[in-house]
Write an enzyme that holds these catalytic residues in place. Sequence first.
Site, PDB file in Angstrom:
ATOM      1  CG  ASP A 222      -1.871   1.121   1.308  1.00  0.00           C
ATOM      2  OD1 ASP A 222      -2.740   1.194   0.430  1.00  0.00           O
ATOM      3  OD2 ASP A 222      -1.765   1.943   2.241  1.00  0.00           O
ATOM      4  CD  GLU A 283      -2.244   2.235  -3.418  1.00  0.00           C
ATOM      5  OE1 GLU A 283      -3.375   2.703  -3.570  1.00  0.00           O
ATOM      6  OE2 GLU A 283      -1.639   2.267  -2.325  1.00  0.00           O
TER       7      GLU A 283
END
Length: 558
Positions: A222, A283
């Site tokens: 993330d 990401e």
Amino acid sequence: MTTTALDTALALPSAPGAEWWRSAVIYQIYPRSFADANGDGIGDLPGVTAHLDDLQRLGVDAVWLSPFMTSPQKDAGYDVTDYCDVDPIFGTLADFDDLLAGAHERGIRVIVDLVPNHSSDQHVWFQEALAAAPGSAARARYLFRDGKGEHGELPPNNWDSVFGGPAWTRVTEADGRPGQWYLHLFDASQPDFDWTNTEVRAEFRRVLRFWLDRGVDGFRVDVAHGLMKKAGLPDYVPDIDGGSMGGDASDVPYWGQPEVHDVYREWHRVLAEYDGDRALCAEAWLPSVAQTALWVRPDEMNQAFNFAYLETKWDAAALRAVIDESLTDYAAVGAPSTWVLSNHDVVRHASRLALTADNPQGTGLGPNSPGKPIPEVGLRRARAATAMMLALPGSAYLYQGEELGLPEVIDIPDAARQDPTWFRTNGERYGRDGCRVPIPWVAGAPAYGFNDSGASWLPQPPEWARLARDSQAADAASTLSMYTTLLAERRARDLGEGTLEWIQTPADVLAFRNGSLTVLANLGADPVPAPNGRVIAASGALVDGRVPTDTTVWVETD
């Protein structure tokens, strides 16, 4: 934990360039909205395990589990208090082990979500930092700074949170006085780690090994581009029209700093300690495909989400350009392109592709949003876009429910919304709740089969009944049947490992060959002739051998 056939296969070395993640179709599961086994209205790990047969029938190669680690759930699990345990709302570590074993028994690999940019403010480290003095080792794990102004009453710089409002919060010191400020690029309950701190880096190497020792096949990382901040934390004013995660802007002092690559080189070496091919997927919202490709150089990560592709409008020339750029730039560093159309942070592509007004990432859709989509147009384009994407060489990610053609849920009552973006912008941005509504399994069941109780943490709309999996399973023309067919043909033909050769077409049409398959996508207003050959699959019905608008066809050619 039981050893499975896939566990055994994991120990076998693969030839360079033949790793599973180069061509895999990976299915994103947002656990709280996938399936709820205990009826409390929140999805859980046993719910996922109960539906592994459905995923096997769909034909995916792996699943990615969005965060299920211990968390106060201020941001749906992206605020972690314990990186090495399962939050009780999702189950237990034993439940995770059961899920992992069940997936491996079915030949499905498991990727877990890791959130290294920030922790929860309830994390033991942050609580220690609050109790410690300025300049202490406990505070050095996070980005604490003195404020500006005569009494430190102003934040250290002018940065804004991705979720809206300032990116700094002032703490009250142990003696009751107003004290330092801490950085949180997201919610105030998500303080950013200081990744120049060696203790932070060592801790996350420990976390990686904890999950790798349990047998996971990789990690989705993330905010992978946000770990390092520019020295001195200089002021920065973002482009008002830019994407909140940095994909539309360059030289942002808290995104894409070069020092972060050293972190992933460390992680690459950790994964290399384990047998088989373990994957790291970034990401990373960056301004260009070429910049994103730097994250997947041979000694760093293995995949990076192709957000440039996701954000491309339904336009033939624009799509061809981003496909060409992706295949060229990723190949230049020896990596596959990783295609994606939807995830838990963006408007579902069954709605997004039919928007008639700009909708920057993170804004979301609600009752008062401009340019709301026409559902029929959105679904038609979504099916065509998916059919084109799944024929491209490389890896592909699917987001739970897109195989049912689920649109963004627009009419969520204000009182039911839960995304921090909604609250931090005082309702000016709807945020991401609309793509996170629990998905439907059985048309006539409570909560459409999400559970047996009828409870649902976000309200499900009435039209979910006709989109439920059981309503689509026996319909050869359904979106679920289309996905199942496309995935089976993609695997049988090794399309993920193939090569793309463009075919000359009119301006509003895209056509290419991948092996013996010819793919044609008609983005224009008028029907066009289908390629010669046997039709293998189509996103919509052909009419007299012609491909209608917003339709993709796969044709077997000699």
